[in-house]
Motif scaffolding. Structure first.
Motif: not given
Length: 178
Positions: A17-21, A51-54, A75-79
């Motif tokens: 996970t890269v979160g929202t980055t 992969m977030g915004r990558g 993205f997923s609403p909840s990881i």
């Protein structure tokens, strides 16, 4: 390799996970043959990459030929569900991802984004790695970390004992510890 058991219940998923980055260096690293080979060698069967915004898109594999099955999403609403079903988590150094994973008692490799100027995050990850709650890597050393990591050596992060870490965190952010 030992007996793999019959099919489904021997799947072991690695969740990245890269979160929202945007952290293409991490996605590229886990998509590299070196890292995938080490994960396979450790008995993992599936690699799921958030992969977030990558902009770097990893290659998908079904894994039917005995290679690692690879899938990704942005993205997923909840990881939390992915974290719960994973056998190993490879995460960016965001404190939210780190603590959510530690609370679930999952083995964690935190990969520090060296392109970020403000590296408070790496200090937190390195401190927790020193305390043996997680492993800390750089994108270019990730395959090495996977190769040598001993999950048995990790000390479970004490649930409900967030005070020392909250203090640690506040110190980094420049708040006085109470």
């Amino acid at each position: 390799m030992g007996v793999m058991g019959n099919g489904k219940e021997s799947r072991k998923m690695v969740f990245v996970t890269v979160g929202t980055t945007c952290f293409d260096a991490l996605v590229k690293a886990v998509d590299s043959q070196q890292v995938k080979d080490e994960l396979l060698r450790k008995g993992y069967t599936d690699l799921l990459i958030q992969m977030g915004r990558g902009t770097y898109v990893p290659s998908k594999f079904s894994g039917e030929d005995g290679s690692l099955a690879v899938d990704y999403f942005t993205f997923s609403p909840s990881i939390a569900d992915y974290l719960r079903s994973a056998s190993l988590i490879i995460s960016h150094a965001g404190s939210g991802s780190i603590f959510e994973t530690l609370r679930l008692g999952k083995p964690l490799i935190v990969v520090v984004n060296e392109d970020l100027m403000d590296n408070h995050q790496s200090e937190l990850a390195e401190e927790l790695a020193d305390r043996k709650h997680l492993f800390c890597a750089r994108p270019q050393t990730l395959h090495q970390t996977i190769k040598v990591m001993d999950l048995e050596s990790l000390i479970p992060y004490p649930p409900g004992d967030a005070a020392p870490v909250a203090n640690l965190f506040n110190n980094f952010l420049g708040f006085p510890a109470d």
